[in-house]
Write a protein that holds these residues in place. Structure first.
Motif, PDB file in Angstrom:
ATOM      1  N   LEU A  75      -9.536   5.350  10.269  1.00 41.40           N
ATOM      2  CA  LEU A  75     -10.470   5.495   9.149  1.00 41.40           C
ATOM      3  C   LEU A  75     -11.742   4.690   9.378  1.00 41.40           C
ATOM      4  O   LEU A  75     -12.778   4.967   8.772  1.00 41.40           O
ATOM      5  CB  LEU A  75      -9.795   5.048   7.849  1.00 41.40           C
ATOM      6  N   VAL A  77       0.738   4.070   1.588  1.00 40.77           N
ATOM      7  CA  VAL A  77       1.117   4.626   2.892  1.00 40.77           C
ATOM      8  C   VAL A  77       2.293   3.862   3.488  1.00 40.77           C
ATOM      9  O   VAL A  77       3.189   4.446   4.092  1.00 40.77           O
ATOM     10  CB  VAL A  77      -0.085   4.622   3.861  1.00 40.77           C
ATOM     11  N   PRO A  99       0.843  -1.203   0.000  1.00 38.87           N
ATOM     12  CA  PRO A  99       0.000   0.000   0.000  1.00 38.87           C
ATOM     13  C   PRO A  99       0.877   1.252   0.000  1.00 38.87           C
ATOM     14  O   PRO A  99       1.982   1.253   0.548  1.00 38.87           O
ATOM     15  CB  PRO A  99      -0.795  -0.116   1.306  1.00 38.87           C
ATOM     16  N   ASP A 120      -8.083  11.706  -9.170  1.00 41.33           N
ATOM     17  CA  ASP A 120      -7.829  10.645  -8.181  1.00 41.33           C
ATOM     18  C   ASP A 120      -7.164  11.267  -6.960  1.00 41.33           C
ATOM     19  O   ASP A 120      -6.000  11.672  -6.998  1.00 41.33           O
ATOM     20  CB  ASP A 120      -6.929   9.571  -8.790  1.00 41.33           C
ATOM     21  N   LEU A 121      -7.910  11.353  -5.872  1.00 44.19           N
ATOM     22  CA  LEU A 121      -7.410  12.000  -4.653  1.00 44.19           C
ATOM     23  C   LEU A 121      -6.590  11.053  -3.778  1.00 44.19           C
ATOM     24  O   LEU A 121      -5.982  11.496  -2.799  1.00 44.19           O
ATOM     25  CB  LEU A 121      -8.585  12.546  -3.836  1.00 44.19           C
ATOM     26  N   ARG A 122      -6.570   9.769  -4.097  1.00 45.38           N
ATOM     27  CA  ARG A 122      -5.943   8.810  -3.201  1.00 45.38           C
ATOM     28  C   ARG A 122      -4.452   9.048  -2.959  1.00 45.38           C
ATOM     29  O   ARG A 122      -4.004   8.963  -1.805  1.00 45.38           O
ATOM     30  CB  ARG A 122      -6.197   7.391  -3.711  1.00 45.38           C
ATOM     31  N   PRO A 123      -3.654   9.367  -3.979  1.00 43.74           N
ATOM     32  CA  PRO A 123      -2.242   9.639  -3.687  1.00 43.74           C
ATOM     33  C   PRO A 123      -2.066  10.817  -2.733  1.00 43.74           C
ATOM     34  O   PRO A 123      -1.263  10.752  -1.794  1.00 43.74           O
ATOM     35  CB  PRO A 123      -1.650   9.941  -5.071  1.00 43.74           C
ATOM     36  N   ARG A 124      -2.833  11.878  -2.957  1.00 41.17           N
ATOM     37  CA  ARG A 124      -2.739  13.045  -2.073  1.00 41.17           C
ATOM     38  C   ARG A 124      -3.152  12.681  -0.652  1.00 41.17           C
ATOM     39  O   ARG A 124      -2.493  13.063   0.323  1.00 41.17           O
ATOM     40  CB  ARG A 124      -3.626  14.170  -2.605  1.00 41.17           C
ATOM     41  N   LEU A 125      -4.221  11.936  -0.517  1.00 42.19           N
ATOM     42  CA  LEU A 125      -4.682  11.545   0.819  1.00 42.19           C
ATOM     43  C   LEU A 125      -3.662  10.636   1.509  1.00 42.19           C
ATOM     44  O   LEU A 125      -3.462  10.736   2.721  1.00 42.19           O
ATOM     45  CB  LEU A 125      -6.040  10.844   0.715  1.00 42.19           C
ATOM     46  N   ALA A 126      -3.015   9.767   0.751  1.00 45.94           N
ATOM     47  CA  ALA A 126      -2.010   8.879   1.341  1.00 45.94           C
ATOM     48  C   ALA A 126      -0.831   9.680   1.880  1.00 45.94           C
ATOM     49  O   ALA A 126      -0.335   9.425   2.990  1.00 45.94           O
ATOM     50  CB  ALA A 126      -1.529   7.866   0.301  1.00 45.94           C
ATOM     51  N   LEU A 153       0.817   7.124 -10.510  1.00 45.92           N
ATOM     52  CA  LEU A 153      -0.267   7.407  -9.557  1.00 45.92           C
ATOM     53  C   LEU A 153      -0.614   8.888  -9.582  1.00 45.92           C
ATOM     54  O   LEU A 153      -0.399   9.616  -8.621  1.00 45.92           O
ATOM     55  CB  LEU A 153       0.150   6.978  -8.143  1.00 45.92           C
TER      56      LEU A 153
END
Length: 263
Positions: A248, A90, A88, A156-162, A151
């Motif tokens: 989460l 993170v 993952p 796609d917000l996932r990289p920023r959130l990670a 990525l």
């Protein structure tokens, strides 16, 4: 014996000057307050020109936050080479940050980080500078992730959130790590260390050489204070990242009188 290349000698001199500016700035800011020291006074203390200062740092805030910024610059370098291993994002970021932490092998780095963090707590301009640096670092990390792993799809917000979660985990780890000293020293805090140094006629750097435990004994604020180590911080960082999935999964709901508000 063959002399070292001139460029190597110049680089070593630049590193020594940079380190002297950081150490002296943190000592003076801690003893006299961030606003109580001018840039001219800092340069005079280190015996360098302001032109030399601005070749390395952009401001007083920049030099005061150098320990933290050095770690995150090393993190970006590690992110360029870390093995993804199907993990993952993170966890990949965690390992890059732990590798960067291992590179902070100078025994004085933990002391400098602690002093810088304490200063930031009571210096609003350092907080603003830290936010700007954090955003710039986040953007650089996202660029690396996009370039290396693709990525970076639009929307796609996932990289920023990670990346944001990794930064949040680090902040939580540092807070607990710093509290190891803060809890023992109490209201005297790290500023008390500088006060003791002033009374004793020595600098904070000299005080760090004998250990915070000895300083606390002189000040009478604690029988023994062990400075937190780099290893302590690594353990706390691992624990903070491990806690992310659990945070989460928290959900809100009506709380009974004798129950917490989250479940």
């Amino acid at each position: 014996m063959t002399a070292a290349p001139p460029s190597s000698l110049r680089e070593r001199k630049k590193r020594r000057t940079r380190q002297a500016l950081i150490d002296t700035a943190l000592e003076l800011f801690t003893r006299r307050g961030f606003g109580g020291v001018t840039l001219d006074e800092l340069c005079e203390e280190v015996e360098v020109s302001k032109r030399t200062f601005f070749r390395t740092f952009t401001s007083k805030e920049d030099v005061a936050m150098a320990p933290d910024q050095d770690l995150w610059r090393a993190f970006l370098e590690e992110l360029e080479t870390v093995d993804p291993g199907g993990r993952p994002l993170v966890e990949l970021g965690r390992d890059a940050l732990l590798a960067a932490l291992e590179r902070m092998d100078d025994e004085g780095w933990t002391r400098r980080l602690l002093l810088s963090r304490r200063l930031a707590e009571r210096t609003p301009s350092m907080g603003a500078h830290g936010l700007q640096f954090c955003e710039a670092t986040t953007q650089e990390a996202l660029e690396i992730l996009d370039r290396r792993f693709g990525l970076g799809a639009p929307g796609d917000l996932r990289p920023r959130l990670a990346v944001d979660m990794l930064i949040a985990a680090f902040r939580g780890a540092v807070a607990g790590w710093a509290a190891q000293v803060g809890g023992a020293v109490g209201e005297a805090g790290v500023a008390g260390v500088a006060d003791v140094a002033g009374v004793a006629g020595v600098g904070v750097a000299d005080v760090a050489g004998v250990g915070l435990a000895d300083v606390a004994g002189v000040a009478g604020v604690a029988d023994r204070v062990e400075p937190p180590s780099r290893q302590d911080l690594a353990v706390r960082l691992r624990a903070a990242v491990a806690a992310l999935p659990g945070s989460l999964a928290l959900t809100t709901g009506p709380a009974a009188d004798d129950e917490p508000a989250v479940s």
